[in-house]
Scaffold this motif. Structure first.
Motif, PDB file in Angstrom:
ATOM      1  N   VAL A  73     -14.605   4.006 -10.948  1.00  0.00           N
ATOM      2  CA  VAL A  73     -13.223   3.561 -11.157  1.00  0.00           C
ATOM      3  C   VAL A  73     -12.249   4.695 -10.824  1.00  0.00           C
ATOM      4  N   TYR A  74     -12.651   5.930 -11.127  1.00  0.00           N
ATOM      5  CA  TYR A  74     -11.790   7.073 -10.801  1.00  0.00           C
ATOM      6  C   TYR A  74     -11.609   7.200  -9.296  1.00  0.00           C
ATOM      7  N   LYS A  75     -12.689   6.964  -8.539  1.00  0.00           N
ATOM      8  CA  LYS A  75     -12.595   7.002  -7.061  1.00  0.00           C
ATOM      9  C   LYS A  75     -11.616   5.933  -6.580  1.00  0.00           C
ATOM     10  N   PHE A  76     -11.672   4.771  -7.214  1.00  0.00           N
ATOM     11  CA  PHE A  76     -10.759   3.695  -6.851  1.00  0.00           C
ATOM     12  C   PHE A  76      -9.319   4.084  -7.189  1.00  0.00           C
ATOM     13  N   TYR A  77      -9.152   4.777  -8.298  1.00  0.00           N
ATOM     14  CA  TYR A  77      -7.810   5.226  -8.687  1.00  0.00           C
ATOM     15  C   TYR A  77      -7.269   6.221  -7.652  1.00  0.00           C
TER      16      TYR A  77
ATOM     17  N   LYS B 103     -14.179   2.633   6.955  1.00  0.00           N
ATOM     18  CA  LYS B 103     -14.745   3.051   5.651  1.00  0.00           C
ATOM     19  C   LYS B 103     -13.745   2.758   4.541  1.00  0.00           C
ATOM     20  N   PHE B 104     -12.480   3.053   4.832  1.00  0.00           N
ATOM     21  CA  PHE B 104     -11.432   2.795   3.839  1.00  0.00           C
ATOM     22  C   PHE B 104     -11.371   1.308   3.523  1.00  0.00           C
ATOM     23  N   LEU B 105     -11.503   0.491   4.560  1.00  0.00           N
ATOM     24  CA  LEU B 105     -11.439  -0.963   4.369  1.00  0.00           C
ATOM     25  C   LEU B 105     -12.590  -1.461   3.513  1.00  0.00           C
ATOM     26  N   GLU B 106     -13.779  -0.882   3.753  1.00  0.00           N
ATOM     27  CA  GLU B 106     -14.940  -1.265   2.936  1.00  0.00           C
ATOM     28  C   GLU B 106     -14.687  -0.947   1.461  1.00  0.00           C
ATOM     29  N   GLU B 107     -14.174   0.275   1.228  1.00  0.00           N
ATOM     30  CA  GLU B 107     -13.880   0.674  -0.152  1.00  0.00           C
ATOM     31  C   GLU B 107     -12.797  -0.222  -0.746  1.00  0.00           C
ATOM     32  N   ALA B 108     -11.801  -0.527   0.072  1.00  0.00           N
ATOM     33  CA  ALA B 108     -10.681  -1.339  -0.403  1.00  0.00           C
ATOM     34  C   ALA B 108     -11.146  -2.740  -0.801  1.00  0.00           C
ATOM     35  N   LYS B 109     -12.107  -3.259  -0.041  1.00  0.00           N
ATOM     36  CA  LYS B 109     -12.628  -4.598  -0.374  1.00  0.00           C
ATOM     37  C   LYS B 109     -13.353  -4.556  -1.713  1.00  0.00           C
ATOM     38  N   LYS B 110     -14.051  -3.442  -1.951  1.00  0.00           N
ATOM     39  CA  LYS B 110     -14.754  -3.306  -3.239  1.00  0.00           C
ATOM     40  C   LYS B 110     -13.737  -3.234  -4.372  1.00  0.00           C
ATOM     41  N   ILE B 111     -12.643  -2.527  -4.124  1.00  0.00           N
ATOM     42  CA  ILE B 111     -11.597  -2.417  -5.142  1.00  0.00           C
ATOM     43  C   ILE B 111     -11.020  -3.792  -5.436  1.00  0.00           C
ATOM     44  N   LYS B 112     -10.817  -4.566  -4.384  1.00  0.00           N
ATOM     45  CA  LYS B 112     -10.284  -5.923  -4.579  1.00  0.00           C
ATOM     46  C   LYS B 112     -11.265  -6.771  -5.378  1.00  0.00           C
ATOM     47  N   GLU B 113     -12.547  -6.624  -5.089  1.00  0.00           N
ATOM     48  CA  GLU B 113     -13.564  -7.371  -5.853  1.00  0.00           C
ATOM     49  C   GLU B 113     -13.556  -6.957  -7.308  1.00  0.00           C
ATOM     50  N   LEU B 114     -13.391  -5.640  -7.538  1.00  0.00           N
ATOM     51  CA  LEU B 114     -13.350  -5.157  -8.918  1.00  0.00           C
ATOM     52  C   LEU B 114     -12.129  -5.717  -9.634  1.00  0.00           C
ATOM     53  N   THR B 115     -11.010  -5.694  -8.951  1.00  0.00           N
ATOM     54  CA  THR B 115      -9.762  -6.219  -9.517  1.00  0.00           C
ATOM     55  C   THR B 115      -9.928  -7.689  -9.894  1.00  0.00           C
ATOM     56  N   ASP B 116     -10.564  -8.441  -8.995  1.00  0.00           N
ATOM     57  CA  ASP B 116     -10.792  -9.869  -9.269  1.00  0.00           C
ATOM     58  C   ASP B 116     -11.770 -10.052 -10.419  1.00  0.00           C
ATOM     59  N   ALA B 117     -12.811  -9.236 -10.438  1.00  0.00           N
ATOM     60  CA  ALA B 117     -13.834  -9.371 -11.485  1.00  0.00           C
ATOM     61  C   ALA B 117     -13.245  -9.107 -12.868  1.00  0.00           C
ATOM     62  N   PHE B 118     -12.408  -8.078 -12.959  1.00  0.00           N
ATOM     63  CA  PHE B 118     -11.803  -7.735 -14.240  1.00  0.00           C
ATOM     64  C   PHE B 118     -10.543  -8.544 -14.521  1.00  0.00           C
ATOM     65  N   GLY B 119     -10.050  -9.236 -13.502  1.00  0.00           N
ATOM     66  CA  GLY B 119      -8.839 -10.035 -13.697  1.00  0.00           C
ATOM     67  C   GLY B 119      -7.598  -9.169 -13.866  1.00  0.00           C
ATOM     68  N   LEU B 120      -7.523  -8.109 -13.077  1.00  0.00           N
ATOM     69  CA  LEU B 120      -6.417  -7.171 -13.253  1.00  0.00           C
ATOM     70  C   LEU B 120      -5.254  -7.430 -12.307  1.00  0.00           C
ATOM     71  N   SER B 121      -5.421  -8.376 -11.377  1.00  0.00           N
ATOM     72  CA  SER B 121      -4.343  -8.617 -10.424  1.00  0.00           C
ATOM     73  C   SER B 121      -3.241  -9.452 -11.049  1.00  0.00           C
TER      74      SER B 121
END
Lengths: 91, 233
Positions: free
Chosen positions: B33-37, A73-91
């Protein structure tokens, strides 16, 4: 030169590596695939075990690491976070 | 500013719906985003969360204040306006502060500036801009400042889209560029209101709000894609 990874990125890479290897991987293979020193890897894997994201199993006398349900579950969430990071260009 | 709704009367309730939808999207995005934080403990996500929370607050102000003003004019005209003015002033200030703070946080996130001194400077800048816009009740100036901040953010997101060429990065760029367009159109509306060209200024108000709504829908689409775990292109 590759960008320096933060802690979250390293954890994500380790979990993704275990998943790619069919959710069963020997400790030495994590070392080869994670691009970390032995000491650092030991620290991260220990943390992952403590948090219940991975567990060690023994089969035919060999130790393997596998991702727990919580880890999956953590990995699934982490992948979404990575996608968000890429989408916003925050990396 | 708030005590008189702008534009044609038929548009009042339409704009309330637009603000309501936008505020719900901002709240949902901020929560995600807060959950991600919480998972990553990365400060970048905390700033993003604050930004979307600020946007949610400023949009909610319009969502509830506009109907309040309309109801006041229709049913409570016997209440002295001077009694309501302090409340209106507070809401107006909060709206401007939250909006500028949100956009400044976006700029700060993209500038990768980590030093606290820069954060303090940016906060001081935001407060100065809010005070200026508020004291001079300068809706035109306020919208132009918002547009300028969003121009920076749109530029960063455009560069990211050029580099990544994914649907998700395109949606982010679309969001911020539409918000930029919305503020430019609102600035144009207020500029025309100052002059004598009355006939078609309302078009800019309406299109500006529509642009804002489409921008937030693009943002919602992005987070829906993330939630459903669609494979990126």
């Amino acid at each position: 030169m590759a960008e320096r990874r933060n802690k979250f990125q390293i954890i994500l890479d380790i979990l993704a590596l275990i998943q790619r290897k069919g959710n069963r991987i020997k400790p030495t293979h994590i070392l080869y695939g994670s691009n970390l020193s032995h000491d650092r890897l030991k620290k991260y894997v220990s943390e992952l075990e403590q948090k219940g994201l991975v567990e060690m199993i023994t089969e035919k006398g060999h130790n393997f690491y596998k991702i727990t349900e919580k880890g999956a579950k953590f990995l699934e969430e982490a992948k979404k976070i990575k996608e968000l990071t890429d989408a916003f260009g925050l990396s | 500013m708030i005590i008189h709704p702008f534009g044609p009367s038929w548009f009042y309730w339409v704009s309330v719906v637009i603000y309501l939808i936008s505020s719900i999207v901002a709240l949902y995005v901020g929560y995600t985003v807060y959950k991600f934080y919480k998972l990553t403990k990365e400060q970048t996500y905390f700033y993003l969360f604050l930004a979307f929370l600020s946007l949610c607050i400023d949009l909610l102000i319009f969502t509830f204040v506009f109907p309040g003003v309309i109801v006041y004019y229709k049913y409570y005209t016997h209440i002295d306006t001077n009694l309501l003015l302090p409340i209106v002033h507070i809401l107006n200030f909060t709206y401007m502060f939250c909006t500028l703070m949100a956009y400044t946080l976006f700029v700060f996130t993209y500038s990768k500036a980590q030093r606290k001194s820069i954060m303090v400077l940016l906060t001081a800048l935001v407060l100065s801009l809010v005070v200026y816009s508020y004291v001079y009740i300068n809706n035109l100036g306020f919208n132009l400042i918002c547009a300028l901040l969003l121009l920076f953010v749109s530029y960063f997101t455009f560069r990211n889209y050029q580099e990544k060429k994914t649907k998700n990065s395109k949606l982010v760029f679309l969001t911020f560029s539409l918000l930029l367009i919305a503020h430019l159109l609102l600035a144009l509306f207020f500029w025309l209101q100052m002059g004598t060209i009355e006939s078609f200024k309302n078009i800019f108000l309406v299109i500006g709000h529509v642009a804002q709504l489409v921008g937030y829908i693009a943002l919602l689409t992005l987070f829906t894609r993330l939630k459903n775990g669609r494979k990126k292109k």
